[in-house]
Design a protein around this motif. Structure first.
Motif, short mmCIF file in Angstrom:
data_model
loop_
_atom_site.label_atom_id
_atom_site.label_comp_id
_atom_site.label_asym_id
_atom_site.label_seq_id
_atom_site.Cartn_x
_atom_site.Cartn_y
_atom_site.Cartn_z
N VAL A 17 4.72 -17.52 -78.86
CA VAL A 17 4.72 -18.98 -79.06
C VAL A 17 4.89 -19.78 -77.78
O VAL A 17 5.00 -21.01 -77.83
CB VAL A 17 5.80 -19.40 -80.09
N ALA A 18 4.88 -19.12 -76.63
CA ALA A 18 5.07 -19.86 -75.38
C ALA A 18 4.03 -20.95 -75.15
O ALA A 18 4.38 -22.04 -74.68
CB ALA A 18 5.09 -18.90 -74.19
N PRO A 19 2.75 -20.72 -75.47
CA PRO A 19 1.76 -21.78 -75.21
C PRO A 19 2.04 -23.07 -75.99
O PRO A 19 1.51 -24.12 -75.64
CB PRO A 19 0.44 -21.14 -75.66
N ARG A 20 2.87 -22.99 -77.03
CA ARG A 20 3.28 -24.19 -77.74
C ARG A 20 4.75 -24.48 -77.50
O ARG A 20 5.11 -25.44 -76.83
CB ARG A 20 3.00 -24.05 -79.25
N PHE A 23 5.69 -24.24 -73.54
CA PHE A 23 5.11 -25.26 -72.68
C PHE A 23 5.61 -26.66 -73.02
O PHE A 23 5.75 -27.51 -72.14
CB PHE A 23 3.59 -25.23 -72.77
N GLN A 24 5.88 -26.93 -74.30
CA GLN A 24 6.28 -28.28 -74.69
C GLN A 24 7.61 -28.70 -74.06
O GLN A 24 7.90 -29.89 -73.95
CB GLN A 24 6.38 -28.41 -76.21
N ALA A 25 8.40 -27.71 -73.65
CA ALA A 25 9.71 -28.01 -73.06
C ALA A 25 9.62 -28.25 -71.55
O ALA A 25 10.63 -28.59 -70.92
CB ALA A 25 10.68 -26.86 -73.34
N GLU A 26 8.43 -28.09 -70.97
CA GLU A 26 8.26 -28.24 -69.54
C GLU A 26 7.88 -29.67 -69.19
O GLU A 26 6.87 -30.20 -69.65
CB GLU A 26 7.17 -27.28 -69.02
N ALA A 240 8.96 -14.78 -71.15
CA ALA A 240 9.94 -15.23 -70.14
C ALA A 240 11.06 -16.08 -70.74
O ALA A 240 11.82 -16.70 -70.01
CB ALA A 240 9.25 -15.99 -69.00
N GLY A 241 11.16 -16.11 -72.07
CA GLY A 241 12.23 -16.87 -72.72
C GLY A 241 12.08 -18.37 -72.62
O GLY A 241 13.05 -19.11 -72.76
N LEU A 242 10.85 -18.85 -72.43
CA LEU A 242 10.61 -20.29 -72.32
C LEU A 242 10.73 -20.95 -73.69
O LEU A 242 10.57 -20.30 -74.72
CB LEU A 242 9.22 -20.56 -71.76
N PRO A 249 19.32 -31.63 -79.54
CA PRO A 249 20.23 -31.52 -78.40
C PRO A 249 20.74 -30.09 -78.21
O PRO A 249 21.14 -29.43 -79.16
CB PRO A 249 21.38 -32.46 -78.79
N GLY A 250 20.68 -29.62 -76.97
CA GLY A 250 21.21 -28.30 -76.66
C GLY A 250 20.25 -27.16 -76.90
O GLY A 250 20.59 -26.00 -76.66
N ALA A 251 19.04 -27.45 -77.36
CA ALA A 251 18.08 -26.38 -77.63
C ALA A 251 17.64 -25.74 -76.32
O ALA A 251 17.36 -26.42 -75.35
CB ALA A 251 16.87 -26.93 -78.38
N SER A 252 17.57 -24.42 -76.32
CA SER A 252 17.08 -23.69 -75.15
C SER A 252 15.95 -22.79 -75.59
O SER A 252 15.42 -22.93 -76.69
CB SER A 252 18.21 -22.90 -74.50
N GLY A 253 15.59 -21.85 -74.74
CA GLY A 253 14.41 -21.04 -74.98
C GLY A 253 14.49 -20.10 -76.17
O GLY A 253 15.56 -19.74 -76.64
N ASN A 254 13.30 -19.70 -76.62
CA ASN A 254 13.21 -18.65 -77.64
C ASN A 254 13.64 -17.32 -77.06
O ASN A 254 13.74 -17.16 -75.84
CB ASN A 254 11.75 -18.51 -78.11
N VAL A 255 13.87 -16.35 -77.93
CA VAL A 255 14.08 -14.99 -77.43
C VAL A 255 12.85 -14.60 -76.63
O VAL A 255 11.71 -14.89 -77.02
CB VAL A 255 14.32 -14.00 -78.60
N ALA A 256 13.07 -14.00 -75.47
CA ALA A 256 11.96 -13.61 -74.60
C ALA A 256 11.13 -12.52 -75.27
O ALA A 256 11.68 -11.54 -75.79
CB ALA A 256 12.49 -13.13 -73.26
N THR A 257 9.82 -12.65 -75.23
CA THR A 257 8.94 -11.66 -75.87
C THR A 257 9.17 -10.28 -75.28
O THR A 257 9.22 -9.28 -76.01
CB THR A 257 7.47 -12.07 -75.71
N GLU A 258 9.32 -10.21 -73.97
CA GLU A 258 9.52 -8.90 -73.35
C GLU A 258 10.85 -8.28 -73.78
O GLU A 258 10.95 -7.05 -73.96
CB GLU A 258 9.43 -9.00 -71.82
N ASP A 259 11.90 -9.11 -73.97
CA ASP A 259 13.18 -8.59 -74.44
C ASP A 259 13.07 -8.10 -75.89
O ASP A 259 13.61 -7.04 -76.24
CB ASP A 259 14.26 -9.67 -74.37
N LEU A 260 12.37 -8.87 -76.72
CA LEU A 260 12.21 -8.49 -78.12
C LEU A 260 11.42 -7.20 -78.25
O LEU A 260 11.82 -6.28 -78.97
CB LEU A 260 11.50 -9.62 -78.88
#
Length: 320
Positions: A17-20, A23-26, A240-242, A249-260
């Motif tokens: 889901v990084a492309p959505r 990226f939306q958090a950048e 990359a956990g993006l 408020p306080g939302a951070s990245g998803n679980v990184a695909t490589e970690d999962l």
């Protein structure tokens, strides 16, 4: 001591889901050609599914204003199942006209988050989804539902399963049979996930549930184990956990695909994903964007990466 085997599925489907979501958090603009390059690199890793963009109004999320162009440039990647997030009928029509075959709907579990994210209560926001679903069904487009802050809301606290049941019942009446449960700000815990899914799967045996875990408090993989124990096999993750929700408020990245994927492989589950290729892509993404969102694999590497053994002389020096 009696040992108990942990029963887990043999195959898991990972949706990137990084492309959505990533990226939306950048805040800094990611050129369209770079977005397409990242999607193409991800396609080579063996991933089956990807949330490729969101057809929101450009003023709401400027980073995704090039949604049509991104989709147009990756139409040849036929082995990937693309989906796109849509907030309204106009966005749905844009997605369909661009060639998207699966839509994902936006909805919150609490009124507070819904008012922040969609400027409407949960009930009103869900009412607005009906024309999207009607449009999609008329054009043979698949529709998946979602529930943000499904386990905890940054405004209202813990979300009880009883808040989810009426939302899912309404989704079901609308003809939606796939629903993503999102831990948008990483407030879920493993027991809550296990208990919630247990009740929901009993109440809705024909619904396919998928999990969208954020790693805000480092609980995403632990929560994944609980979901796997409830026979859930569909999981979202972000290279990359993006990631992060601009309206939570306080939302951070998803679980990184490589970690999962690393966790799943180490636990004996198949994903069809090449971890080495995936990790290299994560590193490329980090270098291209300038940071990662907290990827353990980019920091330490996989468990299979061993280090050179110390020599006897080194041991003597250490002991001095």
């Amino acid at each position: 001591m009696r040992s108990r085997n942990l029963e887990l599925p043999s195959k898991v489907i990972v949706c990137e889901v990084a492309p959505r979501d990533g990226f939306q958090a950048e805040a800094k603009w990611i050129p369209t050609e770079n977005k397409v390059k990242i999607i193409r690199e991800l396609a080579k890793t063996g991933l089956e599914s990807m949330e490729v963009t969101s057809f929101v109004h450009p003023e709401a999320i400027p980073q995704l204003k090039d949604a049509e162009e991104v989709v147009r440039q990756v139409q040849d990647l036929e082995d990937l199942h693309f989906r796109a997030l849509v907030p309204n009928v106009k966005g749905a029509q844009r997605a369909i006209d661009s060639g998207i075959k699966k839509l994902k709907l936006m909805l919150s579990a609490t009124d507070s988050h819904s008012l922040s994210n969609a400027n409407a209560t949960v009930e009103d926001a869900q009412n607005r989804l009906e024309p999207i679903i009607d449009l999609a069904h008329k054009q043979n487009i698949i529709v998946g539902g979602s529930i943000s802050v499904a386990f905890g809301c940054p405004y209202e606290g813990k979300v009880h399963v009883n808040q989810l049941i009426p939302i899912i019942k309404r989704y079901q009446k609308m003809g939606v049979s796939e629903i993503s449960l999102a831990d948008t700000t990483g407030m879920a815990n493993p027991k809550q996930v296990y208990d919630t899914l247990g009740e929901l799967k009993e109440e809705f045996p024909t619904i396919t549930f998928s999990m969208h875990f954020h790693n805000t408090r480092g609980m995403a993989v632990a929560n994944t184990v609980s979901a796997l124990q409830q026979d859930v096999i569909h999981f979202d993750s972000s290279i990359a956990g993006l990631g992060g929700c601009p309206y939570a408020p306080g939302a951070s990245g998803n679980v990184a695909t490589e970690d999962l994927v690393h966790f799943l492989h180490e636990s004996g589950m198949e994903t069809g994903v090449n971890l080495e290729s995936l990790t290299q892509t994560a590193e490329n993404v980090r270098n291209m964007i300038g940071h990662d969102g907290g990827s353990y694999l980019l920091q330490a590497g996989p468990c299979s990466t061993l280090h050179r053994k110390p020599t006897a002389q080194q041991k003597i020096q250490i002991n001095k």
